[in-house]
Design a protein around this motif. Structure first.
Motif, PDB file in Angstrom:
ATOM      1  N   LYS A   1     -18.915 -12.594 -48.176  1.00  0.00           N
ATOM      2  CA  LYS A   1     -20.029 -11.743 -47.792  1.00  0.00           C
ATOM      3  C   LYS A   1     -20.374 -10.829 -48.964  1.00  0.00           C
ATOM      4  N   GLY A   2     -21.656 -10.697 -49.233  1.00  0.00           N
ATOM      5  CA  GLY A   2     -22.069  -9.871 -50.359  1.00  0.00           C
ATOM      6  C   GLY A   2     -23.378  -9.156 -50.093  1.00  0.00           C
ATOM      7  N   LEU A   3     -23.895  -8.554 -51.147  1.00  0.00           N
ATOM      8  CA  LEU A   3     -25.157  -7.824 -51.080  1.00  0.00           C
ATOM      9  C   LEU A   3     -26.266  -8.754 -51.544  1.00  0.00           C
ATOM     10  N   ALA A   4     -27.065  -9.242 -50.589  1.00  0.00           N
ATOM     11  CA  ALA A   4     -28.146 -10.167 -50.894  1.00  0.00           C
ATOM     12  C   ALA A   4     -29.383  -9.401 -51.309  1.00  0.00           C
ATOM     13  N   VAL A   5     -30.066  -9.903 -52.343  1.00  0.00           N
ATOM     14  CA  VAL A   5     -31.300  -9.328 -52.849  1.00  0.00           C
ATOM     15  C   VAL A   5     -32.382 -10.384 -52.703  1.00  0.00           C
ATOM     16  N   LEU A   6     -33.273 -10.180 -51.747  1.00  0.00           N
ATOM     17  CA  LEU A   6     -34.332 -11.138 -51.467  1.00  0.00           C
ATOM     18  C   LEU A   6     -35.611 -10.666 -52.135  1.00  0.00           C
ATOM     19  N   PHE A   7     -36.059 -11.446 -53.115  1.00  0.00           N
ATOM     20  CA  PHE A   7     -37.273 -11.121 -53.865  1.00  0.00           C
ATOM     21  C   PHE A   7     -38.423 -11.882 -53.230  1.00  0.00           C
ATOM     22  N   CYS A   8     -39.434 -11.176 -52.752  1.00  0.00           N
ATOM     23  CA  CYS A   8     -40.550 -11.780 -52.019  1.00  0.00           C
ATOM     24  C   CYS A   8     -41.845 -11.614 -52.808  1.00  0.00           C
TER      25      CYS A   8
ATOM     26  N   ALA B   1     -21.601   5.471 -47.012  1.00  0.00           N
ATOM     27  CA  ALA B   1     -22.925   4.883 -46.949  1.00  0.00           C
ATOM     28  C   ALA B   1     -23.188   4.455 -45.526  1.00  0.00           C
ATOM     29  N   GLY B   2     -24.294   3.776 -45.321  1.00  0.00           N
ATOM     30  CA  GLY B   2     -24.675   3.390 -43.981  1.00  0.00           C
ATOM     31  C   GLY B   2     -23.809   2.269 -43.446  1.00  0.00           C
ATOM     32  N   GLU B   3     -24.190   1.746 -42.307  1.00  0.00           N
ATOM     33  CA  GLU B   3     -23.393   0.720 -41.629  1.00  0.00           C
ATOM     34  C   GLU B   3     -23.210  -0.502 -42.515  1.00  0.00           C
ATOM     35  N   HIS B   4     -24.242  -0.831 -43.284  1.00  0.00           N
ATOM     36  CA  HIS B   4     -24.185  -1.998 -44.156  1.00  0.00           C
ATOM     37  C   HIS B   4     -24.208  -1.600 -45.622  1.00  0.00           C
TER      38      HIS B   4
ATOM     39  N   ALA C   1      -9.832   0.629 -49.855  1.00  0.00           N
ATOM     40  CA  ALA C   1     -11.160   0.188 -49.464  1.00  0.00           C
ATOM     41  C   ALA C   1     -11.396   0.520 -48.014  1.00  0.00           C
ATOM     42  N   GLY C   2     -12.648   0.277 -47.575  1.00  0.00           N
ATOM     43  CA  GLY C   2     -12.976   0.532 -46.193  1.00  0.00           C
ATOM     44  C   GLY C   2     -12.621  -0.647 -45.316  1.00  0.00           C
ATOM     45  N   GLN C   3     -12.870  -0.539 -44.014  1.00  0.00           N
ATOM     46  CA  GLN C   3     -12.618  -1.632 -43.094  1.00  0.00           C
ATOM     47  C   GLN C   3     -13.654  -2.716 -43.304  1.00  0.00           C
ATOM     48  N   ALA C   4     -13.295  -3.939 -42.980  1.00  0.00           N
ATOM     49  CA  ALA C   4     -14.217  -5.053 -43.146  1.00  0.00           C
ATOM     50  C   ALA C   4     -14.007  -6.020 -42.002  1.00  0.00           C
ATOM     51  N   GLY C   5     -14.944  -6.951 -41.910  1.00  0.00           N
ATOM     52  CA  GLY C   5     -14.800  -8.010 -40.940  1.00  0.00           C
ATOM     53  C   GLY C   5     -15.401  -7.714 -39.604  1.00  0.00           C
ATOM     54  N   GLN C   6     -16.023  -6.541 -39.406  1.00  0.00           N
ATOM     55  CA  GLN C   6     -16.654  -6.261 -38.136  1.00  0.00           C
ATOM     56  C   GLN C   6     -18.000  -6.972 -38.073  1.00  0.00           C
ATOM     57  N   VAL C   7     -18.341  -7.498 -36.909  1.00  0.00           N
ATOM     58  CA  VAL C   7     -19.571  -8.258 -36.729  1.00  0.00           C
ATOM     59  C   VAL C   7     -20.563  -7.392 -35.984  1.00  0.00           C
ATOM     60  N   GLY C   8     -21.763  -7.245 -36.563  1.00  0.00           N
ATOM     61  CA  GLY C   8     -22.790  -6.435 -35.954  1.00  0.00           C
ATOM     62  C   GLY C   8     -23.489  -7.173 -34.841  1.00  0.00           C
ATOM     63  N   PRO C   9     -24.365  -6.497 -34.132  1.00  0.00           N
ATOM     64  CA  PRO C   9     -25.059  -7.093 -32.996  1.00  0.00           C
ATOM     65  C   PRO C   9     -26.021  -8.193 -33.408  1.00  0.00           C
ATOM     66  N   ASP C  10     -26.427  -8.226 -34.678  1.00  0.00           N
ATOM     67  CA  ASP C  10     -27.348  -9.276 -35.118  1.00  0.00           C
ATOM     68  C   ASP C  10     -26.628 -10.474 -35.690  1.00  0.00           C
ATOM     69  N   GLY C  11     -25.301 -10.487 -35.638  1.00  0.00           N
ATOM     70  CA  GLY C  11     -24.552 -11.634 -36.101  1.00  0.00           C
ATOM     71  C   GLY C  11     -24.103 -11.555 -37.527  1.00  0.00           C
TER      72      GLY C  11
ATOM     73  N   GLY D   1     -23.573  -7.446 -46.570  1.00  0.00           N
ATOM     74  CA  GLY D   1     -22.707  -8.104 -45.607  1.00  0.00           C
ATOM     75  C   GLY D   1     -23.191  -9.477 -45.193  1.00  0.00           C
ATOM     76  N   LEU D   2     -23.920 -10.179 -46.073  1.00  0.00           N
ATOM     77  CA  LEU D   2     -24.444 -11.506 -45.759  1.00  0.00           C
ATOM     78  C   LEU D   2     -23.720 -12.569 -46.565  1.00  0.00           C
ATOM     79  N   GLY D   3     -23.534 -13.740 -45.943  1.00  0.00           N
ATOM     80  CA  GLY D   3     -23.104 -14.909 -46.674  1.00  0.00           C
ATOM     81  C   GLY D   3     -24.315 -15.688 -47.150  1.00  0.00           C
ATOM     82  N   ALA D   4     -24.078 -16.771 -47.840  1.00  0.00           N
ATOM     83  CA  ALA D   4     -25.184 -17.552 -48.386  1.00  0.00           C
ATOM     84  C   ALA D   4     -26.080 -18.078 -47.269  1.00  0.00           C
ATOM     85  N   ALA D   5     -25.484 -18.587 -46.181  1.00  0.00           N
ATOM     86  CA  ALA D   5     -26.281 -19.117 -45.077  1.00  0.00           C
ATOM     87  C   ALA D   5     -27.033 -17.994 -44.373  1.00  0.00           C
TER      88      ALA D   5
END
Length: 585
Positions: free
Chosen positions: A455-462, A404-407, A384-394, A514-518
């Motif tokens: 951390k997972g792939l969040a799908v926000l339906f608006c 793929a891209g950064e996220h 797998a790839g590296q994990a656990g890095q924190v981006g500038p937006d937290g 790369g988002l958690g539930a919160a």
């Protein structure tokens, strides 16, 4: 009466023979040489009639020249006798060294064959050595290799007698010299024909080269000649004005390069895979100003009959405008025409690219997947790839296999024709795999709505609240302006690697990896607050609210299942608030 044995007679004969042999070398053409041969016999060797029967390419003999009687000349010149009949004649009668004499007592059997003949009437001979009108004397002529060139036929010696030893030798010597003269005349004729043919070929070649030069130099599209083989394989040897204008470089500068020096780094593989003969490729070539232009290359080999392929002729066509149209068409097919966001098909392609068909029973737990990501392996031992890095937006960033891209998603920047988004074109491939050991980081979802660190792939339906009333009250123009502004605010509120798409109507979807539930809940609140402020359209302020449902993508699910889950959660969230509260946010 003088006889042939007397010395002065022999001397006179030699003088005549010398003169007529000298005349043989003055003739210019083959026809002149043949006529000179028979004229020399009549003038210098003492015969009233003479003809030359010349061997044709098919082996038969044709009467090619005649002298002594115009009537006989008109009658038999050009007539043909078969090779078999002539071979029969050259084996009959008496052999006088190199001559063949057929007396009238034997020649009567030849009266009916196909060899052209001419006989003069006259009295029967009174002496033993007197010439009979039906006597035949032939002098075969042979080339240096021994093949038969033709046969000299003579008749009616002026002294009325059969030739003696000295006369026979003179005729034999003359036939030998005539064979040399005829061979030389044929050689000269062949050389002249070859020279004429060569000159014509050279003229045709010069005309062809001039035509090619003009076609090459004045072609409306680019043309180049490159070297083939050797240490400088591919080096440009010659370019036309159109190619120089296209690349913004003079011909003297282009001769320092090969196409591999000019091609875009991403297209070097395409160039190397293009075959020399009949190869075609579409790639980018560098201009002098540092930009790149899309071109179509078509190759053909300029071959040399002796040395084999030598040069590569390449036709370079400017397809920049066509590529621009293709890009526009691809963008239209994968993006919403109103907002410019990815459309439903593109959203499903991007989402499907992150999901595999790994069965539910084979899923690792959220904690196992997280641990495997930190260890550089998936839960089943795959790399797998590296994990656990924190981006500038937290938000935590997970590197994805496959580049793929950064996220995990590329931004909506330029597509593969000039940028970094491999999915920004219609029919983008998905990347499902079948086994639990497939080579990508499996997407997992948090087990509950409680943030357990997964951390997972969040799908926000608006879904916009109050949009229908704006459409009904102020018209579609205002509604369209609201949708455009909402799309802008959503795009501004997410990270560069996230995807904002419009499903249709007033429904939008945000993919954020790369988002958690919160983190996902916080993102939904921020986006809702970004949408609530009034939107000014034509001097009028209107407001809409938004309801968000948060779903989670997971391997083993399809893209439709993920979207359906987020849609259901959105309706649950929408029904949990009053209409006034929904409008207020």
């Amino acid at each position: 009466m003088e006889t042939e044995s007397e010395p002065y007679v022999r001397l006179a004969t030699l003088r005549q023979l010398h003169r007529v042999v000298a005349d043989l070398n003055t003739a210019r053409s083959l026809a002149d040489t043949l006529q000179t041969v028979v004229d020399g016999i009549v003038v210098g060797l003492g015969y009233e009639l003479a003809c030359v029967n010349l061997v044709r390419p098919d082996g038969d003999l044709v009467v090619a020249a005649f002298a002594g009687d115009p009537a006989a000349e008109a009658l038999i010149t050009g007539r043909v006798g078969s090779r078999a009949s002539w071979e029969r004649r050259l084996t009959m009668g008496e052999c006088w060294d190199g001559l063949r004499f057929i007396p009238h007592t034997e020649g009567w059997v030849l009266l009916e064959d196909d060899v052209p003949q001419w006989h003069t009437d006259g009295p029967d001979p009174r002496f033993e050595d007197e010439w009979h009108p039906e006597d035949r004397l032939y002098a075969p002529m042979y080339a240096s290799g021994g093949e038969l060139l033709g046969v000299i036929s003579v008749d009616r010696p002026r002294n009325g007698r059969r030739p003696g030893a000295w006369g026979r030798e003179a005729l034999q010597m003359y036939a030998f010299q005539a064979a040399i003269a005829i061979s030389n005349a044929r050689l000269r004729a062949n050389m002249q024909r070859a020279l004429v043919r060569l000159e014509r070929e050279q003229q045709a070649l010069r005309a062809s080269e001039e035509s090619f030069r003009q076609a090459f130099e004045y072609a409306p599209s680019g043309m180049a000649i490159a070297e083939m083989g050797g240490d400088q394989h591919g080096r440009l040897l010659r370019t036309n004005d159109a190619l120089c204008r296209l690349l913004g470089r003079p011909a003297s500068v282009l001769r320092r390069y090969s196409f591999s020096d000019l091609v875009h780094p991403e297209d070097i593989g395409t160039l190397l895979r293009t075959s020399a003969e009949g190869g075609r490729a579409e790639l980018r070539l560098g201009r002098r100003d540092g930009t790149y232009v899309w071109v179509s290359l078509r190759n053909s080999v300029v071959a040399d009959a002796a040395d084999g392929p030598r040069f590569l002729l390449t036709h370079v066509e400017d397809i920049e405008e066509r590529k621009r149209h293709e890009l526009q068409l691809a963008h239209r097919a994968s993006h919403d025409s109103l907002t410019g966001l990815p459309n439903s098909a593109e959203l499903r392609a991007r989402l499907g690219a992150r999901l595999c068909r790994r069965p539910q029973s084979a899923r690792a737990s959220a904690i196992e997947a997280l641990d495997a990501a930190f260890e550089g392996r998936d839960a089943h031992g795959g790399q797998a790839g590296q994990a656990g890095q924190v981006g500038p937006d937290g938000y935590e960033v997970r590197a994805q296999a496959g580049g793929a891209g950064e996220h995990g998603f590329q931004s909506d920047g330029p597509d593969r024709y000039g940028g970094s988004d491999p999915f920004d074109f219609p029919g983008a491939p998905t990347a499902p795999t079948d086994g639990p050991y497939d080579h990508h980081v499996h997407t997992v979802a948090p087990a509950t709505d409680v943030d357990d660190g997964t951390k997972g792939l969040a799908v926000l339906f608006c879904d916009l609240d109050g949009f229908k009333s704006i459409n009904d009250r102020f018209g579609h123009h205002t509604g369209d302006a609201v949708l455009i502004e909402v799309a802008r605010r959503l795009t501004t509120g997410v990270r560069d690697g996230d995807t904002v798409a419009r499903l249709g109507g007033d429904e939008f979807v945000v993919l954020a990896d790369g988002l958690g539930a919160a983190d996902a809940a916080d993102l939904a609140v921020r986006l809702r607050n970004a949408i609530i402020p009034p939107i000014r359209v034509d001097g009028r302020a209107v407001r809409v609210g938004a309801s968000f449902g948060i779903g989670w993508a997971s391997c083993g699910m399809s893209a439709d299942e993920v979207l359906r889950s987020a849609d259901q959660r959105m309706y649950i969230e929408k029904r949990s608030r009053s209409k006034a509260h929904r409008r207020a946010g």
